[in-house]
Design an enzyme around this catalytic site. Structure first.
Site, PDB file in Angstrom:
ATOM      1  CD1 TRP A  31      47.504  14.379  13.909  1.00  0.00           C
ATOM      2  CD2 TRP A  31      46.026  16.054  14.009  1.00  0.00           C
ATOM      3  NE1 TRP A  31      46.261  13.873  13.606  1.00  0.00           N
ATOM      4  CE2 TRP A  31      45.329  14.879  13.659  1.00  0.00           C
ATOM      5  CE3 TRP A  31      45.297  17.251  14.137  1.00  0.00           C
ATOM      6  CZ2 TRP A  31      43.952  14.851  13.433  1.00  0.00           C
ATOM      7  CZ3 TRP A  31      43.924  17.222  13.901  1.00  0.00           C
ATOM      8  CH2 TRP A  31      43.269  16.027  13.547  1.00  0.00           C
ATOM      9  CG  MET A  32      46.526  12.849  20.128  1.00  0.00           C
ATOM     10  SD  MET A  32      46.251  13.269  21.882  1.00  0.00           S
ATOM     11  CE  MET A  32      47.835  12.850  22.559  1.00  0.00           C
ATOM     12  CG  ASN A  33      44.766  10.674  14.318  1.00  0.00           C
ATOM     13  OD1 ASN A  33      45.810  11.136  13.914  1.00  0.00           O
ATOM     14  ND2 ASN A  33      44.297   9.542  13.844  1.00  0.00           N
ATOM     15  CG  ASP A  34      42.828   6.926  15.643  1.00  0.00           C
ATOM     16  OD1 ASP A  34      42.281   8.015  15.441  1.00  0.00           O
ATOM     17  OD2 ASP A  34      42.853   6.018  14.794  1.00  0.00           O
ATOM     18  CD  GLN A  50      47.857   6.682  14.019  1.00  0.00           C
ATOM     19  OE1 GLN A  50      47.688   6.914  12.831  1.00  0.00           O
ATOM     20  NE2 GLN A  50      48.831   5.892  14.438  1.00  0.00           N
TER      21      GLN A  50
HETATM   22  C1  FRU Z   1      40.905   6.635  12.680  1.00  0.00           C
HETATM   23  C2  FRU Z   1      41.969   6.476  11.613  1.00  0.00           C
HETATM   24  C3  FRU Z   1      42.436   5.032  11.563  1.00  0.00           C
HETATM   25  C4  FRU Z   1      43.821   5.155  11.009  1.00  0.00           C
HETATM   26  C5  FRU Z   1      44.293   6.438  11.629  1.00  0.00           C
HETATM   27  C6  FRU Z   1      45.247   7.213  10.778  1.00  0.00           C
HETATM   28  O1  FRU Z   1      40.793   7.913  13.194  1.00  0.00           O
HETATM   29  O2  FRU Z   1      41.476   6.901  10.356  1.00  0.00           O
HETATM   30  O3  FRU Z   1      41.589   4.171  10.840  1.00  0.00           O
HETATM   31  O4  FRU Z   1      44.628   4.076  11.350  1.00  0.00           O
HETATM   32  O5  FRU Z   1      43.143   7.209  11.898  1.00  0.00           O
HETATM   33  O6  FRU Z   1      45.791   8.282  11.485  1.00  0.00           O
END
Ligand code: FRU
Length: 463
Positions: A31-34, A50
């Protein structure tokens, strides 16, 4: 969870190159987010993100890490942060980075006991060490009444007297706000106040703030959650906006179905570059069997013209143009153009803004992704209903084309799993993920009356 386990797991489970987008960043696996820590360090570009390597859904957050010399070819580096300390054992949440002297400084949010606090790690470009003073900004440094639970996503920047950061916070009114801290030594920080606050008209919580100067103006970027849509704007639930400080106006950064939590970095050549998460919390989709979930947009150069932030793909993309095909023609009805075909491409189309046009990409075997310009509404509709998605997520979005240009220009950047649109030199941007089989590589143009089209097409690849 620790770095060693994460890196071993990645070593054994890494997604094969042939299954990855050609020039967009995805996680090594999982998984990848921000985007996090986007920065130039010793002449190279670094991006952290992330990351939860062990599955394709969000989990305890690590910081993945990639590095590039040109924003297009990225090299995977070992995971930089794992949730392995008492103060961040529930996750190393989003943050930013800065070169300080010879060191690469990361500021991030540590989460433990459900509370969020700001922490620092220092490294040399590949290995990062969390400093013993952590957490350097515990929630108790905030005024009474401000949340200690929602206090995250620090953006650090240099000022004359040292450094400052802004972070998001939940106010006593339960609305998002940006709070500021300052330091001279990265270890001892002072609270400086609220710099921007939600008056209730823009969602609830705000996430991932950014603060920078663009063409002489102070800018804020942040990502408000749970926003009510207005006309053709702000339809994602969670959105990302920019504002010129003091203007009181908030603009959607990207109209895409998949765009959130962008951050920018100032590069030594003077460019301010933005990169966003090409995904969305409320429209989450990855097909069964695919071992990664989440992607980044192409890095984009920013410009401010008359209070509007223009975005264009980094100029380095041109170094990956394999060929150049140019057509000028009058099209009446549907047609393909010689040598305009492919799934990794950079194409620009110009035509009379008073005429409708539909461009379909990733066409083949019942698949197509449509980009439909409606001249009377001055809007573009993106339709990915036939783009390999087998879940009932939102696949349609209409967004406005501002301005009154007589000639429309539409740049389409295509990679195996994404379509990015830049309208009228980047005045509007749009990002969407697609999952169409890679064999579907047709591109079809469609007009309702004789329409003059100028098309410049490049296949994108590595020589
Ligand atoms: C935004 C968020 C951030 C938090 C991160 C956690 O997408 O909710 O506010 O630091 O993702 O993964």
């Amino acid at each position: 969870m620790n770095l060693k386990d994460a890196n071993n797991y990645i070593e054994q489970n890494r997604v094969a190159g042939a299954l990855r987008p050609l020039f967009h960043i995805i996680p090594e696996v999982g998984w990848m987010n921000d985007p996090n820590g986007f920065s130039e360090y010793k002449g190279e570009y670094h991006l952290f993100y992330q990351h939860y390597p062990y599955g394709t859904q969000w989990g305890p957050m690590h910081w993945g890490h990639v590095r590039s010399k040109d924003f297009i070819t990225w090299e995977a580096l070992p995971v930089a942060l794992a949730p392995d300390e008492e103060y961040d054992c529930q996750g190393c949440f989003s943050g930013t980075a800065l070169q300080v002297g010879d060191e690469h400084v990361l500021v991030y949010t540590g989460v433990s006991e459900g509370k969020q606090k700001q922490c620092v790690a220092i490294g040399t470009g590949t290995d990062y060490v969390k400093i013993p003073e952590n957490p350097v900004i515990p929630g108790d440094m905030l005024p009474e009444g401000f949340s200690r639970v929602d206090f995250r996503d620090p953006k650090i920047y240099k000022v004359k007297e040292g450094y400052e950061l802004i972070a998001v916070n939940f106010s006593e009114k339960n609305l998002g706000q940006l709070v500021k801290f300052s330091t001279k030594d990265l270890r001892n920080w002072q609270y400086e106040g609220v710099v921007l606050a939600n008056d209730g008209s823009l969602g609830v919580m705000w996430e991932c703030p950014d603060y920078f100067t663009l063409d002489g103006q102070e800018m804020f970027i942040f990502s408000p959650q749970d926003v009510a849509a207005v006309d053709d704007e702000l339809h994602n639930g969670d959105n990302s906006v920019y504002t010129v400080r003091g203007s009181g106006k908030f603009h959607e950064i990207d109209y895409g179905l998949d765009f959130y939590a962008p951050q920018t970095a100032h590069m030594s050549d003077g460019r301010q570059i933005l990169i966003g998460w090409m995904h969305s919390w409320k429209n989450d989709y990855a097909p069964a069997g695919v071992l990664w979930n989440g992607m980044m947009t192409l890095p984009r150069e920013l410009k401010l013209i008359d209070g509007i932030m223009y975005q264009t793909p980094v100029k380095e993309l041109a170094n990956y143009h394999l060929d150049k095909v140019e057509h000028e023609l009058i099209l009446d009805g549907a047609g393909e153009l010689p040598k305009v075909k492919g799934r990794t491409a950079d194409m620009c189309i110009r035509w009379d803004a008073n005429k409708d046009l539909k461009v379909s990409v990733a066409v083949g075997d019942g698949h197509h992704t449509d980009i439909i310009y409606d001249a009377s509404a001055r809007s573009i509709t993106f339709d990915r209903r036939y783009s390999g998605i087998t879940k009932d997520i939102n696949c349609l979005r209409t967004f406005p084309v501002h301005g009154n240009d007589a000639l429309m220009s539409l740049r389409i950047v295509l990679d195996y799993n994404s379509v990015e649109l830049f309208v009228n030199d980047g005045r509007e941007a749009f990002s969407g993920a697609i999952w169409t089989d890679r064999a579907a590589d047709g591109i079809v143009f469609n007009t309702k009356e004789p329409t003059k089209l100028s098309v410049t097409y490049h296949n994108v690849g590595r020589r």
